[in-house]
Design a protein around this motif. Structure first.
Motif, PDB file in Angstrom:
ATOM      1  N   VAL A 109     -29.152  18.861  -0.649  1.00 45.95           N
ATOM      2  CA  VAL A 109     -28.181  18.842   0.455  1.00 45.95           C
ATOM      3  C   VAL A 109     -26.998  17.956   0.083  1.00 45.95           C
ATOM      4  N   LEU A 110     -27.261  16.794  -0.490  1.00 46.20           N
ATOM      5  CA  LEU A 110     -26.173  15.916  -0.926  1.00 46.20           C
ATOM      6  C   LEU A 110     -25.340  16.583  -2.023  1.00 46.20           C
ATOM      7  N   ALA A 111     -25.997  17.279  -2.937  1.00 45.88           N
ATOM      8  CA  ALA A 111     -25.284  17.989  -4.002  1.00 45.88           C
ATOM      9  C   ALA A 111     -24.426  19.108  -3.418  1.00 45.88           C
ATOM     10  N   TYR A 112     -24.951  19.807  -2.441  1.00 47.84           N
ATOM     11  CA  TYR A 112     -24.202  20.881  -1.779  1.00 47.84           C
ATOM     12  C   TYR A 112     -22.936  20.321  -1.136  1.00 47.84           C
ATOM     13  N   ARG A 113     -23.075  19.203  -0.472  1.00 50.70           N
ATOM     14  CA  ARG A 113     -21.902  18.584   0.163  1.00 50.70           C
ATOM     15  C   ARG A 113     -20.876  18.177  -0.879  1.00 50.70           C
ATOM     16  N   ARG A 114     -21.343  17.627  -1.988  1.00 54.24           N
ATOM     17  CA  ARG A 114     -20.427  17.235  -3.061  1.00 54.24           C
ATOM     18  C   ARG A 114     -19.759  18.465  -3.680  1.00 54.24           C
ATOM     19  N   ALA A 115     -20.507  19.541  -3.858  1.00 55.61           N
ATOM     20  CA  ALA A 115     -19.944  20.782  -4.403  1.00 55.61           C
ATOM     21  C   ALA A 115     -18.863  21.337  -3.477  1.00 55.61           C
ATOM     22  N   ASP A 116     -19.153  21.347  -2.196  1.00 55.80           N
ATOM     23  CA  ASP A 116     -18.188  21.867  -1.232  1.00 55.80           C
ATOM     24  C   ASP A 116     -16.917  21.022  -1.236  1.00 55.80           C
ATOM     25  N   GLN A 117     -17.074  19.721  -1.300  1.00 53.75           N
ATOM     26  CA  GLN A 117     -15.919  18.815  -1.319  1.00 53.75           C
ATOM     27  C   GLN A 117     -15.075  19.029  -2.585  1.00 53.75           C
ATOM     28  N   ALA A 118     -15.718  19.154  -3.732  1.00 49.58           N
ATOM     29  CA  ALA A 118     -14.989  19.375  -4.981  1.00 49.58           C
ATOM     30  C   ALA A 118     -14.275  20.725  -4.963  1.00 49.58           C
ATOM     31  N   ALA A 119     -14.933  21.740  -4.451  1.00 45.33           N
ATOM     32  CA  ALA A 119     -14.307  23.066  -4.359  1.00 45.33           C
ATOM     33  C   ALA A 119     -13.115  23.033  -3.408  1.00 45.33           C
ATOM     34  N   ARG A 120     -13.265  22.336  -2.299  1.00 46.08           N
ATOM     35  CA  ARG A 120     -12.164  22.199  -1.336  1.00 46.08           C
ATOM     36  C   ARG A 120     -10.963  21.530  -1.999  1.00 46.08           C
ATOM     37  N   SER A 121     -11.222  20.535  -2.814  1.00 50.14           N
ATOM     38  CA  SER A 121     -10.157  19.828  -3.522  1.00 50.14           C
ATOM     39  C   SER A 121      -9.439  20.762  -4.498  1.00 50.14           C
ATOM     40  N   VAL A 122     -10.193  21.575  -5.232  1.00 50.35           N
ATOM     41  CA  VAL A 122      -9.590  22.536  -6.161  1.00 50.35           C
ATOM     42  C   VAL A 122      -8.739  23.542  -5.396  1.00 50.35           C
ATOM     43  N   LEU A 123      -9.248  24.020  -4.283  1.00 55.05           N
ATOM     44  CA  LEU A 123      -8.495  24.998  -3.496  1.00 55.05           C
ATOM     45  C   LEU A 123      -7.217  24.382  -2.927  1.00 55.05           C
ATOM     46  N   ALA A 124      -7.281  23.129  -2.510  1.00 52.32           N
ATOM     47  CA  ALA A 124      -6.091  22.448  -1.985  1.00 52.32           C
ATOM     48  C   ALA A 124      -5.061  22.251  -3.087  1.00 52.32           C
ATOM     49  N   ASP A 125      -5.514  21.876  -4.282  1.00 49.51           N
ATOM     50  CA  ASP A 125      -4.598  21.719  -5.419  1.00 49.51           C
ATOM     51  C   ASP A 125      -3.946  23.043  -5.775  1.00 49.51           C
ATOM     52  N   THR A 126      -4.720  24.110  -5.745  1.00 49.31           N
ATOM     53  CA  THR A 126      -4.184  25.435  -6.049  1.00 49.31           C
ATOM     54  C   THR A 126      -3.133  25.842  -5.011  1.00 49.31           C
ATOM     55  N   ALA A 127      -3.415  25.550  -3.753  1.00 50.16           N
ATOM     56  CA  ALA A 127      -2.476  25.901  -2.681  1.00 50.16           C
ATOM     57  C   ALA A 127      -1.184  25.089  -2.794  1.00 50.16           C
ATOM     58  N   LYS A 128      -1.265  23.839  -3.232  1.00 50.08           N
ATOM     59  CA  LYS A 128      -0.070  23.007  -3.396  1.00 50.08           C
ATOM     60  C   LYS A 128       0.828  23.521  -4.497  1.00 50.08           C
ATOM     61  N   ARG A 129       0.210  24.067  -5.558  1.00 49.72           N
ATOM     62  CA  ARG A 129       0.988  24.568  -6.686  1.00 49.72           C
ATOM     63  C   ARG A 129       1.751  25.833  -6.357  1.00 49.72           C
ATOM     64  N   ARG A 130       1.354  26.529  -5.328  1.00 45.98           N
ATOM     65  CA  ARG A 130       2.001  27.802  -4.981  1.00 45.98           C
ATOM     66  C   ARG A 130       3.241  27.591  -4.234  1.00 45.98           C
TER      67      ARG A 130
END
Length: 130
Positions: A109-130
């Motif tokens: 469960v802790l790993a899942y939360r960390r995975a979701d947070q890291a993925a959210r960060s990647v998606l936010a970075d991708t959205a900023k670059r656009r």
């Protein structure tokens, strides 16, 4: 009851923990990519291949720790069943089985939360670059 009747379930749980650790390796998850069956699946991690890879890379330390620590609990349980008096085997087996699975689930469960947070960060970075 023989000690094998108490050790076999612990050995099966140990195999499950090993399989979980093997499945969640970042290299394996990168090869599989976002899918409907295996991995840390959230809306964020499945949104892109980059988010999937980042999420699993971030989750790996906790996933590995959960699988490894639950294996230790199961191994201690097997040793306890083999070395303790027969009257204690059921209690030892139950405690090790439940304890190891709870430990694995907490780390996942802790790993899942960390995975979701890291993925959210990647998606936010991708959205900023656009």
């Amino acid at each position: 009851m023989s000690s094998w009747q108490h050790t076999v379930p612990l050995l099966v749980l140990a195999l499950l923990a090993l399989y979980t650790g093997w499945q969640l390796r970042p290299a394996r998850m990168a090869r599989l990519g976002p899918n409907a069956w295996i991995g840390m699946r959230s809306g964020n991690t499945t949104a892109s291949a980059a988010a999937w890879q980042a999420g699993h890379a971030a989750a790996w330390p906790l996933s590995r720790l959960g699988a490894g620590s639950s294996l230790v609990v199961f191994a201690v349980g097997v040793l306890g069943v083999m070395l303790a008096p027969a009257s204690a085997a059921e209690a030892i087996s139950s405690a090790a089985g439940i304890g190891g699975m709870v430990l694995l689930m907490v780390f996942l469960v802790l790993a899942y939360r960390r995975a979701d947070q890291a993925a959210r960060s990647v998606l936010a970075d991708t959205a900023k670059r656009r």
